[in-house]
Design a protein around this motif. Structure first.
Motif, PDB file in Angstrom:
ATOM      1  N   PHE A  59       0.811  -1.220   0.000  1.00 39.44           N
ATOM      2  CA  PHE A  59       0.000   0.000   0.000  1.00 39.44           C
ATOM      3  C   PHE A  59       0.844   1.270   0.000  1.00 39.44           C
ATOM      4  O   PHE A  59       0.409   2.326  -0.431  1.00 39.44           O
ATOM      5  CB  PHE A  59      -0.940   0.026   1.227  1.00 39.44           C
ATOM      6  CG  PHE A  59      -0.231   0.371   2.503  1.00 39.44           C
ATOM      7  CD1 PHE A  59       0.365  -0.612   3.256  1.00 39.44           C
ATOM      8  CD2 PHE A  59      -0.123   1.701   2.930  1.00 39.44           C
ATOM      9  CE1 PHE A  59       1.053  -0.285   4.427  1.00 39.44           C
ATOM     10  CE2 PHE A  59       0.551   2.023   4.096  1.00 39.44           C
ATOM     11  CZ  PHE A  59       1.147   1.030   4.839  1.00 39.44           C
ATOM     12  N   TRP A  69      -5.004   0.878  -3.502  1.00 38.05           N
ATOM     13  CA  TRP A  69      -4.571  -0.106  -2.504  1.00 38.05           C
ATOM     14  C   TRP A  69      -5.088  -1.501  -2.869  1.00 38.05           C
ATOM     15  O   TRP A  69      -4.480  -2.503  -2.511  1.00 38.05           O
ATOM     16  CB  TRP A  69      -5.091   0.254  -1.100  1.00 38.05           C
ATOM     17  CG  TRP A  69      -4.380   1.395  -0.460  1.00 38.05           C
ATOM     18  CD1 TRP A  69      -3.655   2.360  -1.099  1.00 38.05           C
ATOM     19  CD2 TRP A  69      -4.340   1.710   0.931  1.00 38.05           C
ATOM     20  NE1 TRP A  69      -3.175   3.266  -0.181  1.00 38.05           N
ATOM     21  CE2 TRP A  69      -3.579   2.888   1.071  1.00 38.05           C
ATOM     22  CE3 TRP A  69      -4.879   1.131   2.072  1.00 38.05           C
ATOM     23  CZ2 TRP A  69      -3.325   3.485   2.300  1.00 38.05           C
ATOM     24  CZ3 TRP A  69      -4.644   1.722   3.295  1.00 38.05           C
ATOM     25  CH2 TRP A  69      -3.869   2.888   3.407  1.00 38.05           C
ATOM     26  N   LEU A  84      -2.704  -6.978   3.455  1.00 46.89           N
ATOM     27  CA  LEU A  84      -2.287  -5.724   2.815  1.00 46.89           C
ATOM     28  C   LEU A  84      -0.831  -5.490   3.203  1.00 46.89           C
ATOM     29  O   LEU A  84      -0.531  -5.004   4.301  1.00 46.89           O
ATOM     30  CB  LEU A  84      -3.174  -4.559   3.277  1.00 46.89           C
ATOM     31  CG  LEU A  84      -2.873  -3.207   2.617  1.00 46.89           C
ATOM     32  CD1 LEU A  84      -3.082  -3.264   1.100  1.00 46.89           C
ATOM     33  CD2 LEU A  84      -3.751  -2.103   3.198  1.00 46.89           C
TER      34      LEU A  84
END
Ligand SMILES: Nc1ncnc2c1ncn2[C@@H]1O[C@H](COP(=O)(O)OP(=O)(O)OP(=O)(O)O)[C@@H](O)[C@H]1O
Ligand SMILES: [Mg+2]
Length: 253
Positions: A59, A69, A84
């Motif tokens: 990200f 993202w 993430l």
């Protein structure tokens, strides 16, 4: 649902291991939707959950542009956790990103709070060791601050400061939980720290995880400990930890 943040005043205590295995435990045992977010430039969290070491997406390159993202999100087909990653960045660029976040912390905390606000969604965040710009940016918005301590001499020295709230004292109205990791009941110090901490912080001691060779082996195989060695001491401890955290989540509803 809440934003759970794994922190530690010193490095190498097992934050990333705890964050990854907690995320997997909540997703697998409790059937919650879990996003595991890595705020650490070491970018290790994904490797605990089957992530491709060659994949540098994350990200941080597109911080400030949350629409992109999505391209960095990866689902671990085994545990169901959505990861993430921080992403692979040179240290120079990483420092530049820090200065962007220092000036505009909302570029980080707003998207994370928004993710956590979806019903049935839990966000588990792994952080760099000690104080960091990333942690500072999200601290006021964290619902559960999970401090990981190792059952070693350094933690023994630090834990009175931690237990009295001197560390992370800038965050108020946050539920604080503690995890004692790498506990070895065969060492005198381990036993002393464990009983001292249990006495001092009582119900806030969310879990104790034994030092266990299976933890390192599970990481080498890029699997949660509960999948790699389900009957191991660490797997049982980590299951107990995710049960404790899910009881906390239930208490919020
Ligand atoms: N309970 C445990 N038993 C055995 N080994 C462990 C245990 N917990 C963590 N480890 C090992 O300790 C090392 C450090 O763990 P980890 O990377 O999770 O720590 P960290 O706090 O995230 O470190 P950093 O501060 O650098 O981010 C890893 O090699 C991990 O496999
Ligand atoms: Mg780490």
């Amino acid at each position: 649902m809440p934003l759970i943040c794994c922190v530690s005043p010193k490095g190498g205590v097992g934050k990333t291991m705890i964050a990854a295995n907690l995320a997997a435990g909540l997703a697998k045992n409790r059937h919650l939707e879990v996003i595991a977010v890595d705020l650490d430039p070491q970018n290790m969290l994904r490797l605990h959950l089957g992530g491709d070491v060659a994949d540098g997406h994350g990200f941080v390159k597109s911080v400030g542009n949350i629409e992109s993202w999505g391209g960095a999100l990866k689902e671990d087909s085994n545990s169901g956790v959505i990861i993430l990653p921080y992403g692979q960045l040179s240290s120079g660029k990483s420092i530049k990103k820090d200065s962007v976040i220092r000036q505009k912390p909302e570029l980080l905390w707003k998207p994370l709070v928004r993710m956590a606000a979806s019903p049935g969604m839990v966000v588990v965040v792994d952080t760099p060791p000690g104080p960091s710009v990333m942690l500072q940016a999200i601290l006021p918005h964290v619902d559960l601050l999970l401090t990981v301590l190792a059952a070693d001499a350094a933690s023994a020295v630090l834990y009175s400061n931690i237990a009295t709230g001197k560390i992370y004292s800038e965050v108020r109205n946050v539920r604080r939980g503690y995890v004692l990791n790498q506990f070895d009941p065969m060492t005198r110090l381990g036993r002393i720290i464990c009983s001292g901490l249990a006495e001092k912080i009582g119900d806030s001691l969310f879990g104790i995880v034994h030092r266990d060779e299976y933890v390192g082996e599970a990481l080498a195989m890029q699997q949660p400990v509960a999948d790699y060695a389900p009957l191991s001491r660490a797997a049982i401890d980590l299951n107990n930890l995710s049960d404790r955290v899910s009881r906390y989540l239930e208490s919020l509803t």
